[in-house]
Design a protein around this motif. Structure first.
Motif, PDB file in Angstrom:
ATOM      1  N   SER A 351       0.837  -1.187   0.000  1.00 13.12           N
ATOM      2  CA  SER A 351       0.000   0.000   0.000  1.00 13.12           C
ATOM      3  C   SER A 351       0.876   1.243   0.000  1.00 13.12           C
ATOM      4  N   TYR A 358      -6.843  -0.967   0.671  1.00 15.19           N
ATOM      5  CA  TYR A 358      -7.675  -0.961  -0.534  1.00 15.19           C
ATOM      6  C   TYR A 358      -7.503  -2.305  -1.234  1.00 15.19           C
ATOM      7  N   HIS A 360      -7.911  -5.336  -4.372  1.00 20.57           N
ATOM      8  CA  HIS A 360      -7.725  -5.446  -5.813  1.00 20.57           C
ATOM      9  C   HIS A 360      -9.099  -5.419  -6.498  1.00 20.57           C
ATOM     10  N   HIS A 393      -7.933   5.139  -5.465  1.00 20.93           N
ATOM     11  CA  HIS A 393      -6.893   4.438  -4.720  1.00 20.93           C
ATOM     12  C   HIS A 393      -7.043   2.919  -4.798  1.00 20.93           C
ATOM     13  N   LYS A 395      -6.828  -0.774  -6.225  1.00 21.79           N
ATOM     14  CA  LYS A 395      -5.775  -1.408  -7.031  1.00 21.79           C
ATOM     15  C   LYS A 395      -6.420  -2.008  -8.285  1.00 21.79           C
ATOM     16  N   TYR A 396      -6.592  -1.174  -9.286  1.00 17.86           N
ATOM     17  CA  TYR A 396      -7.313  -1.576 -10.482  1.00 17.86           C
ATOM     18  C   TYR A 396      -6.384  -1.958 -11.631  1.00 17.86           C
ATOM     19  N   THR A 399      -2.342  -6.388 -11.528  1.00 16.30           N
ATOM     20  CA  THR A 399      -2.450  -7.688 -10.862  1.00 16.30           C
ATOM     21  C   THR A 399      -3.146  -8.750 -11.705  1.00 16.30           C
ATOM     22  N   ASN A 421      -6.968  -4.184 -14.803  1.00 18.17           N
ATOM     23  CA  ASN A 421      -7.417  -5.539 -14.465  1.00 18.17           C
ATOM     24  C   ASN A 421      -8.753  -5.817 -15.165  1.00 18.17           C
ATOM     25  N   CYS A 476      -3.228  -9.417   0.731  1.00 19.21           N
ATOM     26  CA  CYS A 476      -2.741  -8.341   1.587  1.00 19.21           C
ATOM     27  C   CYS A 476      -3.341  -8.466   2.977  1.00 19.21           C
TER      28      CYS A 476
END
Length: 513
Positions: A351, A358, A360, A393, A395-396, A399, A421, A476
């Motif tokens: 992070s 936050y 994914h 914020h 996580k787009y 991953t 993603n 996470c």
């Protein structure tokens, strides 16, 4: 020494001095040791280290005054000579004296020959166990023979050990985590365990986009199975015809690989709003209008998933709805604050926004057309979504990648400058529909056996690739401590209660009305 082989208390020293004195005395007058009827055969049956004399007629007599060897007498220390030790008899066919007990100074040394048969465990063996000496048999054999009371307390019960080795109980269908009245349910607690290796996957989306079907395929089912047997119930034909919704609240399912799947009711659902209006359902006192209540329910579930899930899948069946991205950013704004993580876990969680957590975000384009798999259109979709989520914020990106799945073998990693993603799933085909695309009316039987050109891999192949990528995402840390499955359940219950009582959500609801 008595015939039973046990020395009397206090007679150890006197017996030895008396025998030595008799050995030095000459024979008495009139005593014939080799006369008729008095012939004695020196026989040593060696019962517990003693010597016995046996006459010619077969009768045993007490030991005489003549001894050729000094007997080995074993006894306890003077402080423990309260009562004689009763040990089991040993076979009389042995040639050497047997050491049955040892002193405390020799407790750690091996004293029993390997070729000597050990006596059955009895009071003598239990006495040895109580004295702190190492038993001559393995501990597990002593336990199996009824000596569990004298065995070590650290040994595990075999029944408990077998229970721990059993596989976890497999769920047959999903259960409620939050019911249709937005109340928390505790029925999922019995399926959770005290272990930390888990992954939590949630899903949100508009009505009729296929959320329950996607979650069933990711968790426990295959496309070839009957949809009525899916763990998350999909919309029936009757519900589709009247425009209703199948899921209500939040459904819970955990796999044997310890992956938790959370399926939610549709966000901003028109069928839920229609049900509230036509059935005269009483609204909570803090809400004045039905559409405000429906929107706040959707925001509560989205904010809840953003706090307790590692991965949140956003399902859409057409590209794209601007209101959906506005809704995601609003839920991110109203998300409850996460407890601050420690300095050690802050770097591992990846992070960059301090202690705030936050998840994914995976954008799943369900029911995609053939044109959506065109590389040019795919690049436009990634650029559009990257601009819409530029200030988020969540996580787009970074991953999940369709290029790594070999779906587009001619495209390199540098083709998509900003890869988000995003994953595409085509329409779930049936055998009958697929047979119509194999050939025209005038096609030969050879070409009718070949599959028709779709422009993309099959649905089963893409669903398998999606599942492998989702389950391989990083897990996470959700809070400042590492959570077990049961701790996660209590943590999620507190988060849900905090979301319902959130002052930020209440203020936003007041602004809407």
């Amino acid at each position: 020494m008595s015939e039973s082989g046990h020395s009397q208390p206090g007679m150890y020293g006197q017996g030895r001095r008396r025998r030595r004195r008799r050995d030095r005395e000459p024979g008495l007058p009139g005593q014939n040791l080799s006369g008729p009827g008095r012939e004695r055969e020196y026989n040593a049956p060696r019962e517990h280290g003693t010597y016995c004399h046996k006459s010619t007629d077969g009768s045993e007599e007490p030991p005489g005054p003549v001894l050729q060897k000094t007997p080995i007498i074993l006894a306890k220390p003077p402080g423990e000579r309260t009562k004689p030790i009763q040990s089991a008899p040993v076979s009389t066919a042995l040639e050497k004296p047997i050491m049955l007990i040892k002193t405390r100074e020799e407790g750690g040394k091996p004293g029993t020959p390997p070729d000597v048969a050990l006596p059955a465990p009895g009071p003598g063996a239990a006495k040895l166990e109580r004295e702190g000496q190492r038993p001559t048999q393995p501990v597990y054999q002593i336990q199996n023979r009824g000596m569990g009371s004298t065995a070590s307390s650290g040994s595990m019960d075999p029944v408990i050990g077998q229970t721990k080795l059993l596989p976890p109980e497999k769920m047959k269908h999903s259960i409620k985590l939050v019911d249709d009245q937005m109340n928390w349910c505790d029925s999922a607690m019995e399926y959770l365990r005290d272990q930390t290796d888990m992954l939590v996957v949630g899903v949100i989306g508009l009505q009729g986009t296929g959320k329950s079907t996607i979650m069933s395929l990711l968790s426990a089912n295959t496309p070839e199975e009957d949809q009525r047997a899916y763990v998350f119930r999909a919309q029936s034909q009757e519900i589709k015809e009247r425009g209703g919704n199948q899921s209500s609240g939040i459904d819970f399912y955990i796999t044997q690989e310890r992956v938790i799947f959370l399926d939610t009711q549709p966000i901003l659902s028109p069928s839920i709003l229609d049900h509230l209006i036509n059935n005269d359902r009483k609204l909570p006192p803090e809400y004045n209008l039905p559409h405000t209540y429906v929107e706040m329910q959707s925001l509560q579930m989205a904010a809840f998933l953003f706090t307790v899930c590692h991965v949140v899948i956003v399902v859409q069946d057409w590209f794209t709805d601007i209101n959906l991205y506005r809704f995601l950013q609003t839920a991110e704004m109203l998300k409850p604050s996460t407890p601050s993580a420690s300095h050690d876990s802050a770097g591992s969680s990846g992070s960059e926004e301090g202690s705030e957590y936050y998840p994914h975000i995976v954008f799943l384009q369900n029911k995609a057309k053939r044109d959506d798999f065109c590389p040019r259109n795919l690049k436009k979709m990634h650029m559009t979504m990257d601009k819409l989520m530029a200030h988020s914020h969540l996580k787009y990106k970074g991953t999940l990648s369709m290029l790594d799945c070999n779906i587009f073998p001619g495209l390199g990693r540098d083709y998509l400058e900003t890869e988000v993603n995003l994953f595409l799933l085509p329409q779930l085909e049936n055998e009958g529909e697929d047979a119509l695309t194999r050939g025209g009316p005038g096609s030969t039987p050879l070409f009718s056996l070949l599959p028709g050109y779709r422009g993309h891999p099959s649905f089963s192949s893409l669903a398998t690739k999606l599942r492998s990528q989702v389950l391989a995402m990083s897990r996470c840390q959700l809070s400042h401590t590492i959570l077990t499955e049961k701790n996660w359940f209590h943590y999620a219950a507190r988060i849900w209660d905090g979301v319902k009582k959130s002052s930020a959500l209440s203020e936003y609801s007041r602004l809407l009305s």
